[in-house]
Write a protein that holds these residues in place. Structure first.
Motif, mmCIF file in Angstrom:
data_model
loop_
_atom_site.group_PDB
_atom_site.id
_atom_site.type_symbol
_atom_site.label_atom_id
_atom_site.label_comp_id
_atom_site.label_asym_id
_atom_site.label_seq_id
_atom_site.Cartn_x
_atom_site.Cartn_y
_atom_site.Cartn_z
ATOM 1 N N PHE A 81 -0.450 -2.308 -19.804
ATOM 2 C CA PHE A 81 0.952 -1.937 -18.779
ATOM 3 C C PHE A 81 0.290 -0.525 -18.260
ATOM 4 N N ALA A 82 0.756 -0.285 -17.101
ATOM 5 C CA ALA A 82 0.260 0.936 -16.346
ATOM 6 C C ALA A 82 1.241 2.089 -16.925
ATOM 7 N N THR A 83 0.642 2.999 -17.545
ATOM 8 C CA THR A 83 1.336 4.098 -18.281
ATOM 9 C C THR A 83 2.579 4.700 -17.059
ATOM 10 N N GLU B 131 -10.763 -1.350 -9.598
ATOM 11 C CA GLU B 131 -10.563 -2.230 -8.296
ATOM 12 C C GLU B 131 -9.301 -3.155 -8.433
ATOM 13 N N ARG B 132 -8.624 -3.279 -7.334
ATOM 14 C CA ARG B 132 -7.324 -3.879 -7.318
ATOM 15 C C ARG B 132 -7.703 -5.094 -7.486
ATOM 16 N N ALA B 133 -6.796 -5.924 -8.299
ATOM 17 C CA ALA B 133 -6.808 -7.454 -8.696
ATOM 18 C C ALA B 133 -5.658 -7.961 -8.634
ATOM 19 N N ASN C 15 8.225 3.812 0.235
ATOM 20 C CA ASN C 15 8.446 3.831 -1.135
ATOM 21 C C ASN C 15 7.492 3.976 -2.152
ATOM 22 N N TRP C 16 6.053 3.834 -1.756
ATOM 23 C CA TRP C 16 5.137 4.127 -2.825
ATOM 24 C C TRP C 16 4.422 5.314 -2.309
ATOM 25 N N LEU C 17 4.214 6.451 -3.004
ATOM 26 C CA LEU C 17 3.570 7.548 -2.615
ATOM 27 C C LEU C 17 2.470 7.509 -3.453
ATOM 28 N N VAL D 148 -0.494 10.325 -5.223
ATOM 29 C CA VAL D 148 -0.603 12.028 -5.322
ATOM 30 C C VAL D 148 -2.063 11.874 -6.034
ATOM 31 N N LYS D 149 -2.943 12.269 -5.168
ATOM 32 C CA LYS D 149 -4.467 12.286 -5.578
ATOM 33 C C LYS D 149 -4.746 13.732 -6.194
ATOM 34 N N LYS D 150 -5.260 13.860 -7.491
ATOM 35 C CA LYS D 150 -5.537 15.143 -7.761
ATOM 36 C C LYS D 150 -6.480 16.053 -6.812
ATOM 37 N N ALA E 201 -1.901 -3.663 -15.468
ATOM 38 C CA ALA E 201 -0.796 -4.295 -14.877
ATOM 39 C C ALA E 201 0.458 -3.282 -14.484
ATOM 40 N N PHE E 202 0.555 -3.321 -13.056
ATOM 41 C CA PHE E 202 1.521 -2.347 -12.660
ATOM 42 C C PHE E 202 2.547 -3.124 -11.805
ATOM 43 N N ASP E 203 2.441 -4.319 -11.443
ATOM 44 C CA ASP E 203 3.685 -5.239 -10.961
ATOM 45 C C ASP E 203 3.407 -6.578 -11.029
ATOM 46 N N CYS F 98 -2.592 -5.589 -10.380
ATOM 47 C CA CYS F 98 -3.360 -4.862 -11.374
ATOM 48 C C CYS F 98 -4.409 -4.067 -10.790
ATOM 49 N N GLU F 99 -4.953 -3.116 -11.670
ATOM 50 C CA GLU F 99 -6.177 -2.619 -11.417
ATOM 51 C C GLU F 99 -6.984 -2.791 -12.608
ATOM 52 N N THR F 100 -8.480 -3.190 -11.860
ATOM 53 C CA THR F 100 -9.333 -3.479 -13.335
ATOM 54 C C THR F 100 -10.139 -2.261 -13.548
ATOM 55 N N LEU G 268 0.778 -1.038 -0.087
ATOM 56 C CA LEU G 268 0.011 -0.078 -0.107
ATOM 57 C C LEU G 268 0.788 1.140 -0.028
ATOM 58 N N ALA G 269 0.258 2.341 -0.180
ATOM 59 C CA ALA G 269 1.072 3.730 -0.584
ATOM 60 C C ALA G 269 0.599 4.583 0.619
ATOM 61 N N LYS G 270 1.665 5.552 0.868
ATOM 62 C CA LYS G 270 1.383 6.608 1.808
ATOM 63 C C LYS G 270 0.873 7.858 1.222
ATOM 64 N N VAL H 56 -19.263 3.256 -1.124
ATOM 65 C CA VAL H 56 -19.329 2.065 -0.302
ATOM 66 C C VAL H 56 -17.936 1.295 -0.951
ATOM 67 N N ARG H 57 -17.300 0.938 0.110
ATOM 68 C CA ARG H 57 -16.035 0.113 -0.153
ATOM 69 C C ARG H 57 -16.211 -1.350 -0.049
ATOM 70 N N ASP H 58 -16.880 -1.981 -0.751
ATOM 71 C CA ASP H 58 -17.014 -3.604 -0.673
ATOM 72 C C ASP H 58 -15.809 -4.132 -0.518
HETATM 73 P P1 ATP Z 1 -5.698 2.838 0.926
HETATM 74 O O1 ATP Z 1 -6.792 3.883 1.304
HETATM 75 O O2 ATP Z 1 -5.734 1.687 2.314
HETATM 76 O O3 ATP Z 1 -4.149 3.303 0.751
HETATM 77 P P2 ATP Z 1 -6.975 2.155 -1.181
HETATM 78 O O4 ATP Z 1 -7.484 0.835 -1.710
HETATM 79 O O5 ATP Z 1 -8.069 3.010 -0.658
HETATM 80 O O6 ATP Z 1 -5.785 1.892 -0.137
HETATM 81 P P3 ATP Z 1 -5.468 4.259 -2.461
HETATM 82 O O7 ATP Z 1 -4.583 4.253 -1.002
HETATM 83 O O8 ATP Z 1 -6.427 5.512 -2.703
HETATM 84 O O9 ATP Z 1 -6.197 2.907 -2.442
HETATM 85 O O10 ATP Z 1 -4.405 3.780 -3.558
HETATM 86 C C1 ATP Z 1 -3.772 2.691 -3.851
HETATM 87 C C2 ATP Z 1 -4.788 2.127 -4.827
HETATM 88 O O11 ATP Z 1 -4.464 2.520 -6.082
HETATM 89 C C3 ATP Z 1 -3.936 0.473 -5.089
HETATM 90 O O12 ATP Z 1 -4.866 -0.301 -3.937
HETATM 91 C C4 ATP Z 1 -4.542 0.058 -6.135
HETATM 92 O O13 ATP Z 1 -5.731 -0.413 -6.486
HETATM 93 C C5 ATP Z 1 -4.963 1.519 -7.103
HETATM 94 N N1 ATP Z 1 -3.731 1.714 -8.216
HETATM 95 C C6 ATP Z 1 -4.242 2.177 -9.386
HETATM 96 N N2 ATP Z 1 -2.959 2.246 -10.115
HETATM 97 C C7 ATP Z 1 -1.930 1.825 -9.310
HETATM 98 C C8 ATP Z 1 -0.588 1.744 -9.772
HETATM 99 N N3 ATP Z 1 -0.144 2.268 -10.936
HETATM 100 N N4 ATP Z 1 0.255 1.285 -8.766
HETATM 101 C C9 ATP Z 1 -0.321 0.915 -7.625
HETATM 102 N N5 ATP Z 1 -1.700 0.986 -7.166
HETATM 103 C C10 ATP Z 1 -2.312 1.339 -8.132
#
Ligand code: ATP
Length: 677
Positions: free
Chosen positions: A451-453, A309-311, A498-500, A502-504, A415-417, A376-378, A281-283, A640-642
């Motif tokens: 692939f993720a741009t 959605e993360r997959a 090591n993962w940040l 940046v949400k617009k 796919a990003f990783d 990945c993200e779908t 997860l990212a900060k 809602v976060r299912d």
């Molecule tokens: P949290 O709020 O717990 O950090 P979250 O699921 O709400 O997690 P965010 O923190 O907003 O998500 O951002 C991370 C999410 O972004 C990842 O869980 C993934 O689903 C999504 N994501 C989209 N593109 C990427 C990418 N290129 N690399 C990593 N994650 C990505």
């Protein structure tokens, strides 16, 4: 560690070697843990008990650990107890011959169903002494309750609970004063708490993992008649933590450690297709300059942050027989050229939601790619315009039993990783290398797989332009990641620097949205009379296993959403707050109805402020005078976060970090506003 190193002088009752571990012995340990808040003491009780289990009945180590972490099986097995308060009350009443109104009155009075069970059992005349419960018996009994399906499932679940409760001693030491000693080592209390999903011992899973490592190292030393060194204990801890982060399955790890020993655990238990790992997860950040400060002097890379959605996709080709047999043993389903599974952010099996992805997989997996785990993200995909659609479109897809021919909203996988490739975990390789391997192993197919741009530029202007570009492409912003060196490895289950992200939307705000648990609701007024008009939300404190309230919310809901929420939430109302809800008292601040902690909502906020009404972050020392918690100003419902369970909601520590980081703490903003209604 000092006490652990001595050969155990322990307070737990012994049992015969090889005999099933008595459940009473485990409850006694729980009770000792409950009496303290000191983490080291908790760990010591836990480790001593596990060491005794290893010495006497190693076969019971697995169910003992599972009962300690309040789990029945690995998360991906999808085994949920699915029991609400009313079923538990019914079972307590029927077992102890007390009427439901009496049980309800006790519940109103005591507020803790575990203690209601203790009281009910201790007032019940015992006709005959039941056969003592064992750890494996309780685990099996709970498993039976969780897996009941079909007609009459609810009443058979009640029967299952009754069976356990009638065999449970109300308290191993006789009658107890529930107000004085928290109910003592009562078996009934801990069974009920397990059913409610919270043991409330301050026994975080991490603590159990460390205690387990210590117990194993000590036990192995005991067998050689040696005393373990501090280095051995530390190494054992680090091995077990790493192995569990890559293969989060006690079912796989415990038999392996018993057979091969802790030193060889990394060889026998590796990340493998079929067992989902908790994602990295990212900060959050609030400005691009913050990103530049963090990565100063290091190479980093920016990627689009897709909004879907993360997959986690797991795959083994038919031609890889050895790996295939392991993968099929876990959660996997047939794909055209092998077996594959898709898992959510919290390890739920999503394969039935995305059969369309599985059906097309062979078109983007290269022929010599025999096995992989992809992160990945779908995202929803516009087939005509050939572009990403907003997240809301993806939400309209059915969650279960989707048929490929019925799919209306097409999805594309970005796919990003890459975490595993051709029989080998690759998580420890630098991101630059993983990215190359990813690009070699798959072929992009427009609208199906990409692939993720990314962009490797390191200048502020370049990043700003890339951020604007990502938003134009319907993304949420950027993910910025360390590119080279050991720090750029994939860190499962960690929220890493090591993962940040940046949400617009959050630049200059608090950096991120929050994911909060709905604990209560208020009846609507005016146009909203037939539905709930506002809700009480909380964050989660894993250290105390409590939900700490953080705001009331009444904004951001459409009429249709409010109707849906009313239908959904009125089914989970409870008579009073659970004992693990932390909220300020005072009549006018109570919600009209309290709810089971089940749903997580994403919420935006203008900023954070201190308030005497809420409890978020109280234990994090945010208010030097004490007493006040953190609250959200002008909160707004997003969705809602299912994909998150209540315990995966934003933690109190995260809320406290956001509060401390925001500018308003240093620059006074005038009077605080507590609520939006
Ligand atoms: P949290 O709020 O717990 O950090 P979250 O699921 O709400 O997690 P965010 O923190 O907003 O998500 O951002 C991370 C999410 O972004 C990842 O869980 C993934 O689903 C999504 N994501 C989209 N593109 C990427 C990418 N290129 N690399 C990593 N994650 C990505």
């Amino acid at each position: 560690q000092t006490r652990l190193k001595t050969k155990s002088e322990h307070p737990f009752p012994d049992w015969n070697p090889g005999a099933p571990v008595p459940y009473a012995a485990l409850c006694q340990t729980f009770s000792l843990i409950e009496m303290t808040t000191k983490r080291l003491v908790i760990m010591e009780h836990c480790a001593l008990f596990l060491r005794q289990v290893m010495r006497l009945t190693p076969d019971d180590l697995l169910p003992t650990v599972l009962l300690m972490v309040n789990k029945l099986a690995p998360d991906y097995a999808g085994i949920e107890l699915g029991i609400g308060e009313s079923l538990i009350m019914k079972a307590i009443g029927e077992t102890t011959g007390r009427s439901l109104p009496v049980i309800k009155a006790d519940q109103k009075d005591i507020g803790d169903l575990g203690l209601v069970a203790v009281k009910s059992r201790s007032t019940q005349p015992t006709m005959f002494k039941p056969k003592p419960l064992t750890v494996r018996g309780v685990h099996q009994g709970l498993m039976g309750i969780a897996t009941v399906t079909g007609s009459g499932a609810q009443s058979r679940k009640v029967d299952g609970i009754k069976k356990l409760l009638s065999a449970a001693d109300s308290c191993a030491t006789g009658k107890v004063d529930i107000t004085k000693d928290k109910g003592g080592p009562s078996e009934a209390k801990f069974i009920i708490r397990f059913l409610e999903g919270k043991l409330r011992l301050g026994l975080a899973e991490r603590t159990v993992l460390v205690s387990l490592a210590q117990a194993i190292v000590c036990h192995e030393a005991d067998q050689k008649d040696k005393v373990p060194t501090t280095t051995e204990l530390e190494n054992g801890e680090s091995i077990l933590k790493t192995v569990y982060s890559e293969l989060p399955s006690y079912d796989a790890i415990i038999p392996a450690v018993l057979e091969h020993g802790i030193k060889n655990l990394r060889d026998s238990c590796k990340l493998r297709p079929g067992v989902p790992l908790k994602p990295m997860l990212a900060k959050p950040t609030k400005a691009i300059t913050e990103v530049l400060d963090r990565f100063e002097g290091q190479q980093f890379t920016c990627e689009y942050k897709y909004d879907g959605e993360r997959a986690q996709i797991h795959y083994v080709a038919k031609d890889a027989p050895q790996e295939l047999s392991r993968a099929t043993a876990s959660a996997s389903r047939e794909a055209a050229s092998g077996v594959a599974s898709i898992f959510s952010r919290n390890s739920e099996d999503l394969s039935k939601k995305y059969p369309d992805i599985l059906a097309k997989l062979h078109s983007w997996v290269k022929q010599d790619t025999m096995s992989f785990v992809l992160d990945c993200e779908t995202v929803a995909w516009d087939v005509d315009e050939k572009k990403v659609l907003p997240f809301q479109q993806l939400m309209t897809r059915k969650r279960k039993d989707v048929k490929v021919e019925d799919v209306k909203v097409k999805v594309c996988v970005f796919a990003f990783d890459l975490l595993y490739l051709n029989g080998q975990p690759v998580v420890e390789k630098p991101l630059r290398e993983r990215r190359e391997l990813l690009r070699e192993a798959f072929t992009p197919v427009e609208g199906e797989f990409g692939f993720a741009t990314f962009m490797n530029g390191q200048e502020l202007d370049e990043i700003q332009d890339f951020l604007d570009e990502s938003v134009k492409a319907s993304c949420e912003g950027l993910m910025v990641k360390m590119l080279d060196g050991t720090e750029s490895g994939y860190e499962p289950s960690k929220r890493s620097r090591n993962w940040l992200k940046v949400k617009k939307d959050y630049l200059s705000g608090i950096g991120d949205s929050l994911d909060l648990v709905v604990l209560g609701a208020y009846h609507g007024r005016g146009k909203r009379t037939s539905v709930y008009g506002a809700f009480l939300l909380a964050c989660y404190n894993p250290a105390t296993e409590t939900y700490e309230t953080v705001c009331n919310i009444g904004t951001g809901f459409s009429e249709q959403v409010l109707e849906e929420l009313h239908a959904q939430l009125s089914a989970i109302t409870i008579d009073r707050a659970k004992p693990f809800y932390s909220h300020s008292g005072g009549g006018q601040h109570q919600p009209d109805v309290w709810l089971e902690p089940r749903y997580v909502w994403e919420v935006k906020t203008a900023d954070l402020t201190l308030s005497p009404r809420y409890k978020a972050g109280c234990k994090e020392g945010v208010d030097p005078a004490g007493g006040k918690g953190i609250s959200l100003r002008f909160p707004r419902f997003v969705k809602v976060r299912d994909d998150k369970k209540p315990d995966e909601a934003t933690s109190s520590r995260q809320v406290a970090d956001m509060y401390r980081k925001q500018e308003s703490v240093t620059k006074s903003k005038g009077p605080a506003v507590d609520d939006d209604f």
